[in-house]
Design an enzyme around this catalytic site. Structure first.
Site: not given
Ligand SMILES: *Cc1c(COP(=O)(O)O)cnc(C)c1O
Length: 360
Positions: A102, A172, A196
């Site tokens: 990511w 993030d 998540k």
């Molecule tokens: C799932 C995830 C993303 C991407 O998320 P989307 O909502 O599908 O764009 C980005 N960073 C991390 C750490 C993730 O787990």
């Protein structure tokens, strides 16, 4: 009705209590004779739901008053572009830490809109540990420092907040927001896709310090501009109302559990049980450094890789779902977010012991 054990990485488990409440309210929300999904986002009813959701999230994370909470669309992936567009000039340097899939994707986007430098990488440790604090050095002035606090695919997690002087830190937190206590004031901005550890897909939460707003590059599309969303209380256009409402129910559920400090204790216990089962003998393995092991996403392998497909097949038959590792890495991965009950982890652990007895 049987609710199976769901270890999906995302979209992921949502507490049964929340789904039952949403079900009960679905056709007739609050005796209004219609669903919350069917109401105007500008109605006083929906605005009250939206405000309560923000209030509860602020309380859960102790968000200081000089931070805006934005309820956006486009997923965390849109943030990869929005961050440099809003927080840096095209000719300005930005600093990124690379720790896995990511953060690497964030780097690809960040390079398109800023003079990006990767200042540290977990590649040096084969992604088994995050870079040391002492490795974090800047060659020049940067607009911000970006990192992913928890790498969802690799199961690699920071055990500290990387900070360099007063450079705004952008995190993030898609897969670990609300899993443990944090000090929001150490960050310039935190963001997370909801699917998540918050609620359903379609909502992205961003928590941003006010002084960082209003510096967007000219090319920034209106819907990518944080200031526009902040000024309009995330209602510049139609927000993802149902996802916002359902996330609000999850925030209420979290407060009922005792808040983030309480769920952190449960999360640590769940993760400890799982890692103990992995480490107990040489049958399973996870090679992440102990202090960088994620308490949300636990990848593991079986010493004899031929057994992995059998493991996954039998686990599914035993109602333990979505344990297949990300396609980029294979093996297994158990995502044990807030909404995954401790009993689900107990069931997985006892299945693992049983599988080992039969195949070890
Ligand atoms: C799932 C995830 C993303 C991407 O998320 P989307 O909502 O599908 O764009 C980005 N960073 C991390 C750490 C993730 O787990």
């Amino acid at each position: 009705m049987i609710r199976k054990h769901n270890f999906s990485a995302g979209p992921a488990a949502i507490p049964s209590e929340v789904l039952m409440r949403a079900q009960a309210e679905l056709l007739d929300w609050n005796q209004k004779g219609l669903s919350i999904m069917e109401m105007s986002h500008r109605s006083k009813e929906f605005i009250a739901v939206a405000q309560k959701s923000e209030f509860d999230l602020r309380q859960l994370l102790n968000v200081p008053s000089n931070y805006k909470v934005l309820f956006l669309q486009g997923g965390a992936t849109s943030q990869f572009g929005m961050i440099p567009l809003n927080l840096a000039r095209a000719d300005q340097a930005t600093a990124y830490i690379e720790t896995g899939m990511w953060s690497s994707k964030a780097i690809v986007e960040g390079k398109r809109y800023s003079q990006l430098e990767v200042i540290a990488s977990a590649a040096d440790s084969q992604y088994r540990s995050v870079p040391e604090r002492s490795e974090l050095k800047l060659g020049c002035d940067v607009a911000y420092l970006h990192y992913a606090s928890n790498e969802t695919v690799g199961g690699l997690c920071f055990d500290y907040v990387p900070q360099i002087g007063d450079v705004p830190v952008i995190a993030d937190m898609s897969s670990d927001i609300l899993s443990k206590e944090i000090d929001v004031s150490s960050f310039g901005m935190i963001y997370a896709g909801a699917q998540k550890n918050i609620g359903p897909a379609g909502l992205t939460v961003a928590i941003i310090r006010e002084d960082l707003l209003g510096k967007a590059q000219d090319i920034t599309p209106k819907m990518y501009n944080y200031k526009i969303h902040a000024d309009a209380e995330s209602m510049s256009n139609t927000p993802p109302t149902f996802a916002w409402y359902l996330s609000g129910l999850v925030f209420e559920w979290l407060l009922e559990q005792g808040g983030v400090a309480a769920i952190e204790q449960v999360n640590k216990r769940k993760a400890a049980k799982l890692y103990q089962a992995i480490d107990a003998t040489g049958f399973y393995k996870n090679s992440i450094a102990l202090n960088n092991r994620s308490i949300m996403n636990v990848p593991f392998n079986i010493h004899d890789a031929k057994l992995e497909s059998i493991f996954l097949e039998q686990a599914t038959a035993a109602d333990l779902l979505n344990l297949k590792g990300h396609k980029a890495v294979g093996g297994m991965r158990a995502s044990i977010y807030n909404a995954v009950a401790e009993e689900s982890v107990d069931s997985l652990v006892s299945f693992m012991h049983d599988f080992e007895r039969r195949h070890g």
